[in-house]
Design a protein around this motif. Structure first.
Motif, short mmCIF file in Angstrom:
data_model
loop_
_atom_site.label_atom_id
_atom_site.label_comp_id
_atom_site.label_asym_id
_atom_site.label_seq_id
_atom_site.Cartn_x
_atom_site.Cartn_y
_atom_site.Cartn_z
N MET A 19 0.90 -1.02 -0.06
CA MET A 19 0.08 -0.02 0.09
C MET A 19 0.76 1.33 -0.03
O MET A 19 0.47 2.29 -0.48
N ALA A 20 1.82 1.26 0.77
CA ALA A 20 2.93 2.42 0.64
C ALA A 20 3.53 2.51 -0.77
O ALA A 20 3.63 3.54 -1.35
N SER A 21 3.73 1.35 -1.38
CA SER A 21 4.49 1.29 -2.83
C SER A 21 3.39 1.97 -3.65
O SER A 21 3.94 2.76 -4.78
N ILE A 22 2.16 2.25 -3.26
CA ILE A 22 1.33 2.74 -4.49
C ILE A 22 0.90 3.90 -4.15
O ILE A 22 -0.08 4.92 -4.55
N GLY A 50 10.23 -9.43 -3.87
CA GLY A 50 10.01 -8.35 -4.26
C GLY A 50 9.75 -7.53 -2.86
O GLY A 50 9.49 -6.17 -2.74
N LEU A 51 9.33 -8.21 -1.77
CA LEU A 51 9.13 -7.54 -0.50
C LEU A 51 10.19 -6.62 -0.05
O LEU A 51 10.03 -5.43 0.43
N GLN A 52 11.55 -7.16 0.13
CA GLN A 52 12.52 -6.27 0.46
C GLN A 52 12.75 -5.06 -0.04
O GLN A 52 12.96 -4.12 0.52
N GLU A 53 12.57 -4.91 -1.46
CA GLU A 53 12.77 -3.85 -2.29
C GLU A 53 11.54 -2.76 -1.86
O GLU A 53 12.01 -1.51 -1.55
N ILE A 54 10.35 -3.03 -1.87
CA ILE A 54 9.35 -2.15 -1.37
C ILE A 54 9.27 -1.80 -0.11
O ILE A 54 8.82 -0.83 0.29
N LEU A 55 9.92 -2.73 0.81
CA LEU A 55 9.88 -2.44 2.19
C LEU A 55 10.94 -1.15 2.19
O LEU A 55 10.76 -0.24 2.85
N THR A 56 11.89 -1.28 1.87
CA THR A 56 13.14 -0.26 1.80
C THR A 56 12.73 0.71 1.25
O THR A 56 13.14 1.92 1.87
N GLU A 57 12.00 0.99 0.32
CA GLU A 57 11.58 1.87 -0.62
C GLU A 57 10.63 2.93 0.45
O GLU A 57 10.87 4.07 0.62
N GLY A 58 9.55 2.12 0.99
CA GLY A 58 8.61 2.44 1.71
C GLY A 58 9.23 3.27 2.95
O GLY A 58 8.82 4.40 3.36
N LEU A 64 6.00 4.64 5.00
CA LEU A 64 5.68 3.38 5.57
C LEU A 64 6.60 3.52 7.15
O LEU A 64 7.63 3.79 7.13
N SER A 65 5.86 3.13 8.34
CA SER A 65 6.22 2.94 9.43
C SER A 65 5.81 1.75 10.38
O SER A 65 4.70 1.27 9.71
N PHE A 66 6.43 1.46 11.25
CA PHE A 66 6.06 0.28 12.15
C PHE A 66 6.08 0.43 13.35
O PHE A 66 6.97 1.50 13.86
#
Length: 441
Positions: A19-22, A50-58, A64-66
């Motif tokens: 969701m952060a990636s879009i 693909g998760l690592q890439e969009i996680l890092t980008e977010g 994106l935060s947790f």
């Protein structure tokens, strides 16, 4: 739009990052401090392409935060709930403890007009039970099931093949509140909807049943071809050729007609059991009674893989070195939950085999649960001096890239058991191997 995602396991972490990636502003919330610490540093807590890439980008973008603090959900427009629904201890039904806790934890932080979107796989009737709690805070509950395939979860979240929204209804149609919530979800998912993804608006019960019905159908298709494999094994037929033939029928299709050691993972096994349990509660257990046999067929194929290996080694695997290729329940994943591959390895070890197991992604997860096995990162080391080789997860490393001639130069024996029917029997036999497949001559 500002979104919260409650539950940052497999489903929630992927959903939050996607969701952060879009373009949304997303906060992921979970009680597991170690998981949140890793995610906050941009570290994927599990293997998913693909998760690592969009996680890092977010994380880098600030979208994106947790956190472990549920109060962080305040101010979000839509709150996704993606917590686990494991099988109850001592029974088949789904354990809804985490779903109830997530919704109750959200309540103090909901504002008038907010939307709580359930994504967890739940028994039909759960949304209707939870809706009044959410409505009591001036918010609305919608059920928005996920249809993720492990190994393709990022793609399936960003570009799903369908979106389903179960909303409040009146007289069989979405109420005014239901229409409003559906429109908000359309805005959340607008990139995929704009590309033509179907967006299906329905009632709560239908949305819940769509998910479990999809899983039940896929499980049925897999166990059907495995049941045919059992017949093929006593008649000399080739189940792979048979599957190719019936798969040309457009009404049937070839996908999910791969005979082997069956399905596993965190969804299909527990979901078909929970579906059966819920049907019993509703007084309609006979309607899905076939799912019990689907489950039984699935488990029998694991037995058959062990039997084949034992037969191939002259009736006993005791003190024989068996190279087990695979631990994850499927390729492109490190998930070992209810993994047929790992189950077969453990059973062989229990019969006295000297099991050496390798997997491109799942070794550490497997080692934590079954430290009694021997693990090797290197495929050649795994194969060296093996009396038999068994392929139990169809990674490309084994299916396409493993040369039977190279394997023969390392192994002591020339026995290969193809638990996924993913190898070329002619090529392995030509290289001097005795090949055993599942439901194949």
């Amino acid at each position: 739009m500002r979104l919260s995602v409650v539950g940052c396991g497999y489903l929630g972490a992927v959903h939050a990052a996607a969701m952060a990636s879009i373009g949304h502003d997303v906060v992921g919330i979970d009680v597991d401090e170690r998981k949140i610490a890793a995610l906050s540093k941009g570290e994927a807590p599990f293997f998913e392409p693909g998760l690592q890439e969009i996680l890092t980008e977010g994380i880098a973008s600030g979208r994106l935060s947790f956190t472990t603090d549920m109060a962080a959900a305040q101010g979000a427009k839509v709150h996704f709930v993606g917590v686990g629904t494991p099988q109850q201890a001592g029974g088949y039904a789904a354990d809804l403890t985490y779903v109830d806790a997530a919704v109750d934890g959200l309540l103090p932080y909901l504002s008038e007009g907010d939307i709580v979107a359930g994504k967890s796989t739940v028994p039909v009737g759960t949304a209707a039970r939870l809706a009044p709690r959410v409505a009591g805070r001036g918010a609305t509950l919608v059920w928005n099931p996920e249809f993720l395939r492990e190994g393709w979860a990022v793609q399936d979240t960003i570009d799903p093949d369908r979106l389903v929204a179960g909303v409040p209804t009146e007289n069989g149609a979405p109420s005014a509140e239901g229409e409003r919530t559906a429109q908000v979800l359309r805005e959340v998912y607008h990139p995929s909807i704009d590309k033509g993804t179907p967006f299906i608006v329905t009632d709560y019960a239908t949305a819940e049943l769509v998910k479990v019905s999809a899983n039940a159908f896929l499980a049925t298709k897999i166990s059907f071809i495995n049941a045919i494999a059992e017949i093929a094994e006593v008649t000399g037929a080739d189940v792979t050729t048979l599957a190719d033939a019936i798969g040309h029928d457009a009404r049937i299709g070839r996908r999910f007609l791969g005979a082997g050691i069956g399905f596993g993972g965190g969804c299909l096994p527990k979901d078909i059991r929970a579906f059966s349990a819920r049907a019993e509660e509703l007084g309609r257990g006979e309607s899905v009674a076939f799912l019990r046999e689907i489950d039984a067929i699935n488990l029998r194929r694991r037995d058959r893989a062990v039997e084949l290996t034992t037969e191939a080694l002259g009736g006993s695997v005791f003190e024989k070195k068996v190279a087990v290729l695979g631990a994850a329940f499927k390729p492109h994943s490190d998930d070992i939950r209810d993994s047929p591959a790992l189950d077969v390895a453990v059973r062989l070890h229990g019969l006295g085999a000297r099991v050496t197991l390798t997997d491109p992604a799942a070794i550490e997860n497997a080692r934590r649960i079954h430290p009694q096995l021997t693990y090797e990162e290197d495929l050649d080391t795994t194969l060296r001096d093996a009396d038999a080789v068994i392929v139990v997860t169809e990674w490309d490393e084994y299916r396409r890239n493993l040369s039977p001639e190279h394997a023969a130069s390392l192994a002591r024996g020339r026995v290969v058991v193809d638990g996924r029917n993913c190898l070329d029997p002619a090529a392995w036999r030509a290289a001097g191997w005795t090949y055993f497949g599942m439901g194949r001559p």
